[in-house]
Motif scaffolding. Structure first.
Motif, short mmCIF file in Angstrom:
data_model
loop_
_atom_site.label_atom_id
_atom_site.label_comp_id
_atom_site.label_asym_id
_atom_site.label_seq_id
_atom_site.Cartn_x
_atom_site.Cartn_y
_atom_site.Cartn_z
N MET A 1 -6.40 1.18 1.36
CA MET A 1 -6.10 1.62 2.72
C MET A 1 -7.19 1.17 3.70
O MET A 1 -6.90 0.74 4.82
CB MET A 1 -5.97 3.15 2.73
N VAL B 1 0.83 -1.20 0.00
CA VAL B 1 0.00 0.00 0.00
C VAL B 1 0.86 1.25 0.00
O VAL B 1 0.61 2.20 -0.72
CB VAL B 1 -0.96 -0.02 1.20
N ARG C 1 1.03 4.11 -2.86
CA ARG C 1 0.77 5.52 -2.59
C ARG C 1 1.91 6.39 -3.08
O ARG C 1 1.70 7.49 -3.59
CB ARG C 1 0.53 5.71 -1.10
#
Length: 285
Positions: free
Chosen positions: A255, A5, A9
């Protein structure tokens, strides 16, 4: 999963930054002054003009190139150059078209694309009655005037601009300056006047011959000047906005899923550390 993740990002942030970088394009424009036999041309843009040349319009529509002191390969921003003005006759002896003193400055940008700027020292007033004109199929089409009008003829002045097509071939810094076209409307009849101004579809100036004098009409370009050299993504903003929203939704969903997978929404303490209820020590029998 956490590292995945975080990496996603970071990649998303880098992509957003790359897409938001400003596109800086230079500009070239000229200011001119005429003092006796000397014409001074000043580059008041922020980019250099390469191989500039100056032309003045003759009464028959031909563009005559003005002489300069020597070969001029570059006119930097803020610099000026002098040219010899050929016609020193009194204004009273000039024809109506010559009295306007039209001037065309032609140049190449740093990529080798040719441009032109037309200006007048004594421009006629703006036309109160204008003609309909537009670009269609790459050519300029000028509609004939209405029946009840005093418009007898129209001069068409334009800086021939071929866009980026010539730079795909071996560059030749030669200026193409076709003569201005005069439209005799009684002879033209009801058929629209069609003119090839080049793939760049530049802005065009119309000089109308009326019973009471001359008037000027400005026609906007076809919107291609400078756009051919733009990066493709600059003209695809709607698609990029949609892609950015989709990527943002995916990132938020990832998320949320990662947060829900954690017990109680918190990270359990590491039993290998001395903090919390789990402490290292020798087990008692």
């Amino acid at each position: 999963m956490v590292m995945t993740v975080v990496s996603f990002r970071r990649l998303l942030a880098v992509a957003v930054l790359l897409c938001s970088l400003p596109a800086v394009a230079g500009s070239v424009s000229f200011r001119m002054s005429l003092t006796g036999p000397q014409l001074t041309v000043i580059n008041q843009g922020d980019s250099a003009a390469f191989y500039p040349a100056v032309f003045t319009l003759r009464n028959n529509g031909d563009w005559a190139r003005l002489e300069t002191g020597g070969a001029l390969a570059e006119l930097p921003a803020g610099a000026q150059a002098q040219f010899i003005w050929p016609d020193l006759r009194p204004l009273a002896q000039l024809t109506a078209l010559e009295h306007m003193q039209p001037v065309m400055v032609r140049f190449f940008d740093q990529a080798g694309v040719g441009f032109g700027q037309i200006s007048f020292f004594r421009a006629p007033p703006a036309a109160k009655t204008t003609l309909k004109a537009h670009y269609a199929g790459g050519a300029l089409q000028i509609e004939p005037p209405e029946l009840a009008t005093s418009l007898r003829a129209t001069w068409v002045l334009w800086p021939q601009e071929e866009g980026i097509k010539p730079i795909r071939l071996p560059l030749r810094f030669e200026h193409r300056v076709p003569p201005a076209q005069r439209i005799d409307w009684p002879r033209q009849g009801k058929v629209p006047f069609t003119l090839d101004t080049g793939a760049g579809q530049p802005a065009v100036i119309l000089i109308h011959e009326l019973e009471q004098g001359y008037a000027m009409q400005l026609l906007p370009g076809g919107g291609l000047q400078g756009r051919e050299q733009r990066a493709a993504w600059l003209d695809a903003s709607a698609k990029f906005y949609s892609a950015a929203l989709i990527a943002l939704a995916i990132a938020l969903a990832a998320m949320v899923l990662q947060f829900l997978r954690r017990p109680g929404g918190t990270v359990p303490p590491d039993p290998s550390t001395n903090s919390g209820p789990f402490k290292k020590g020798r087990a008692k029998a």
